[in-house]
Design an enzyme around this catalytic site. Structure first.
Site, mmCIF file in Angstrom:
data_model
loop_
_atom_site.group_PDB
_atom_site.id
_atom_site.type_symbol
_atom_site.label_atom_id
_atom_site.label_comp_id
_atom_site.label_asym_id
_atom_site.label_seq_id
_atom_site.Cartn_x
_atom_site.Cartn_y
_atom_site.Cartn_z
ATOM 1 N N TYR A 1 169.277 -3.568 -38.020
ATOM 2 C CA TYR A 1 168.891 -2.902 -36.563
ATOM 3 C C TYR A 1 167.506 -3.376 -36.084
ATOM 4 O O TYR A 1 167.814 -4.121 -34.984
ATOM 5 C CB TYR A 1 169.058 -1.656 -36.451
ATOM 6 C CG TYR A 1 169.063 -0.712 -35.249
ATOM 7 C CD1 TYR A 1 169.948 -0.724 -34.243
ATOM 8 C CD2 TYR A 1 167.688 -0.144 -34.947
ATOM 9 C CE1 TYR A 1 169.881 -0.088 -33.137
ATOM 10 C CE2 TYR A 1 167.546 0.548 -33.794
ATOM 11 C CZ TYR A 1 168.633 0.615 -32.971
ATOM 12 O OH TYR A 1 168.440 1.308 -31.785
ATOM 13 N N GLN B 1 156.364 8.372 -39.393
ATOM 14 C CA GLN B 1 155.623 8.717 -38.031
ATOM 15 C C GLN B 1 156.216 7.967 -37.181
ATOM 16 O O GLN B 1 156.218 6.723 -37.305
ATOM 17 C CB GLN B 1 154.252 9.159 -38.176
ATOM 18 C CG GLN B 1 153.415 7.677 -38.706
ATOM 19 C CD GLN B 1 151.850 7.789 -38.842
ATOM 20 O OE1 GLN B 1 151.395 8.864 -38.573
ATOM 21 N NE2 GLN B 1 151.535 6.641 -39.154
HETATM 22 P P1 NAD Z 1 175.436 4.587 -28.547
HETATM 23 O O1 NAD Z 1 175.956 4.522 -30.009
HETATM 24 O O2 NAD Z 1 176.050 5.982 -27.882
HETATM 25 O O3 NAD Z 1 175.786 3.465 -27.405
HETATM 26 C C1 NAD Z 1 175.940 2.197 -27.687
HETATM 27 C C2 NAD Z 1 177.266 1.843 -26.961
HETATM 28 O O4 NAD Z 1 177.278 0.318 -27.077
HETATM 29 C C3 NAD Z 1 178.532 2.359 -27.471
HETATM 30 O O5 NAD Z 1 179.044 2.824 -26.196
HETATM 31 C C4 NAD Z 1 179.196 1.416 -28.256
HETATM 32 O O6 NAD Z 1 180.640 1.719 -28.138
HETATM 33 C C5 NAD Z 1 178.777 0.150 -27.400
HETATM 34 N N1 NAD Z 1 178.774 -0.949 -28.291
HETATM 35 C C6 NAD Z 1 178.312 -1.135 -29.641
HETATM 36 N N2 NAD Z 1 178.590 -2.449 -29.955
HETATM 37 C C7 NAD Z 1 179.063 -3.059 -28.980
HETATM 38 C C8 NAD Z 1 179.763 -4.424 -28.966
HETATM 39 N N3 NAD Z 1 179.709 -5.125 -30.032
HETATM 40 N N4 NAD Z 1 180.245 -4.633 -27.798
HETATM 41 C C9 NAD Z 1 179.938 -3.736 -26.658
HETATM 42 N N5 NAD Z 1 180.023 -2.454 -26.700
HETATM 43 C C10 NAD Z 1 179.261 -2.132 -27.805
HETATM 44 O O7 NAD Z 1 174.099 4.464 -28.554
HETATM 45 P P2 NAD Z 1 172.639 4.955 -27.576
HETATM 46 O O8 NAD Z 1 171.761 6.126 -28.014
HETATM 47 O O9 NAD Z 1 173.322 5.243 -26.021
HETATM 48 O O10 NAD Z 1 171.983 3.555 -27.326
HETATM 49 C C11 NAD Z 1 172.217 2.838 -26.376
HETATM 50 C C12 NAD Z 1 170.904 1.695 -26.386
HETATM 51 O O11 NAD Z 1 169.775 2.218 -26.492
HETATM 52 C C13 NAD Z 1 171.282 0.865 -27.893
HETATM 53 O O12 NAD Z 1 170.747 -0.563 -27.435
HETATM 54 C C14 NAD Z 1 170.234 1.274 -28.695
HETATM 55 O O13 NAD Z 1 169.604 0.360 -29.452
HETATM 56 C C15 NAD Z 1 169.053 1.745 -27.564
HETATM 57 N N6 NAD Z 1 168.072 2.760 -28.093
HETATM 58 C C16 NAD Z 1 168.549 3.869 -28.227
HETATM 59 C C17 NAD Z 1 167.793 5.000 -28.826
HETATM 60 C C18 NAD Z 1 168.199 6.388 -28.867
HETATM 61 O O14 NAD Z 1 167.326 7.288 -29.096
HETATM 62 N N7 NAD Z 1 169.247 6.946 -28.527
HETATM 63 C C19 NAD Z 1 166.322 4.662 -29.243
HETATM 64 C C20 NAD Z 1 166.035 3.448 -29.007
HETATM 65 C C21 NAD Z 1 166.805 2.490 -28.473
#
Ligand code: NAD
Ligand code: UDP
Length: 321
Positions: free
Chosen positions: A144, A275
């Protein structure tokens, strides 16, 4: 009216972003392979005449005439991104190449959902954007962390080499309604455990810290970032600087839910950052004074209300712990 592609649009953050973009009068294409997202998250948007859903995997190229792209497709919870680490890396890297290729072809603006995980287990605290991070290249979180770091590199290379209008936001831990209740993240785990009267699972001694932002603050910051002038690429931290330990989070959730749950201590996962706290001065300066508006207690109350509804429909919900 802009036509906007949101990859990962059926996920937790993506579903809120799709809703906001529709409410602002745009046409939205939600692309998702439903690995961790679900149609349930976007069911209320499906009646909207300017909302379109595409089942597709970002590791394969996709074509559409769009003005803007938000690239969110990637599992975000450690349990899910470690389930198939090679696929996680492909999703970040191939997904970036394919969405950047599309942006280049149709000259769209494109925003990458990067992460505070690019800082790894940070030795600089709080983390400013200039900090290069402390990341293990060969550990369980590397698929990741390194996938997201590589995606940032690709975004900057498309900017430098092809003058694509790119934006990078580094998202810090975010919570709110539409989190997948069984994806093992701490806020959803603690809330569901508290509501079910089960012990809250603290990994390690619970002294590790995080800084959680409510999802509405995040999507506001993402849209403001997309609307910045060409050439302002970021990366920009988007997060809530209010930092607390996992023990404090557990106590807050037990208090708000009025639960009789106790704490149960488990082994700390390998490479778990000790942290994390964003320095948000760049976002504040460049995104029209952006700062988080919703503080922890208010956000937790909204999220707990959501999970109460989920549990009413699925009382036997099984969680990953
Ligand atoms: P989530 O897992 O709920 O959403 C990710 C979405 O991407 C899902 O709907 C999943 O089905 C889809 N997905 C995964 N692989 C895929 C692929 N190969 N092709 C098409 N769709 C695909 O996670 P989230 O919390 O909504 O995160 C969304 C984005 O934000 C991600 O890129 C994540 O890395 C980033 N992010 C989230 C957080 C957090 O705290 N939630 C923090 C940092 C970064
Ligand atoms: N955590 C915990 N109990 C849980 C799930 C997670 O104590 O049931 C801890 C985890 O070890 C980490 C923090 O909570 O220190 C945040 O974990 P999460 O998976 O939500 O996000 P990330 O580690 O990616 O920041």
């Amino acid at each position: 009216m802009k036509r906007i592609l949101v990859t990962g649009g059926a996920g937790f953050i993506g579903s809120h972003l799709c809703e906001k973009l529709l409410n602002e009068g745009n046409e939205v294409i939600c692309l998702d392979n439903y690995f961790t997202g679900s149609k349930q998250n976007i069911v209320d948007l499906m009646h909207h005449p300017y909302f379109e859903i595409v089942r597709h995997d970002v590791t394969e190229p996709f074509m559409a005439e769009v003005d803007e792209i938000y690239n969110l497709a990637c599992p975000a919870s450690p349990v899910h991104y470690q389930y198939n680490p090679i696929k996680t890396m492909k999703t970040s890297v191939m997904g970036a190449i394919n969405t950047l290729g599309l942006a280049k072809r149709v000259r769209a603006k494109i925003l990458q959902a990067s992460t505070s995980e690019v800082y790894g287990d940070p030795e600089v605290h709080p983390q400013p954007e200039e900090y290069w991070g402390n990341v293990n290249t060969i550990g369980p979180r590397s698929c990741y962390d390194e996938g997201k770091r590589c995606a940032e590199t690709l975004f900057m290379d498309y900017f430098n080499q092809h003058n694509i209008d790119i934006k990078i936001v580094r998202i810090f831990n975010t919570y709110g309604p539409n989190m997948n209740p069984s994806d093992g993240r701490v806020v959803s785990n603690f809330i569901v455990q508290a509501l079910k009267g089960e012990n809250l699972t603290i990994f390690g001694d619970g002294s590790q810290t995080r800084s959680f932002q409510y999802v509405d603050d995040l999507v506001e910051g993402m849209v403001r970032m997309m609307n910045t002038q060409r050439g302002f690429t970021g990366p920009v931290n988007i997060g809530n600087p209010y930092e607390f330990t996992m023990l404090e989070l557990a106590e807050a959730i037990i208090e708000i839910t009025g639960s009789s749950s106790k704490l149960s201590f488990r082994a700390l996962p390998k490479d778990d950052p000790k942290q994390r706290k964003p320095n948000i001065s760049l976002a504040n300066k460049n995104l029209n004074g952006w700062e988080p508006k919703i503080q922890l207690k208010e956000g937790l109350i909204k999220t707990i209300t959501y999970f109460e509804q989920v549990l009413n429909h699925q009382p036997n919900l099984n969680m990953i712990q």
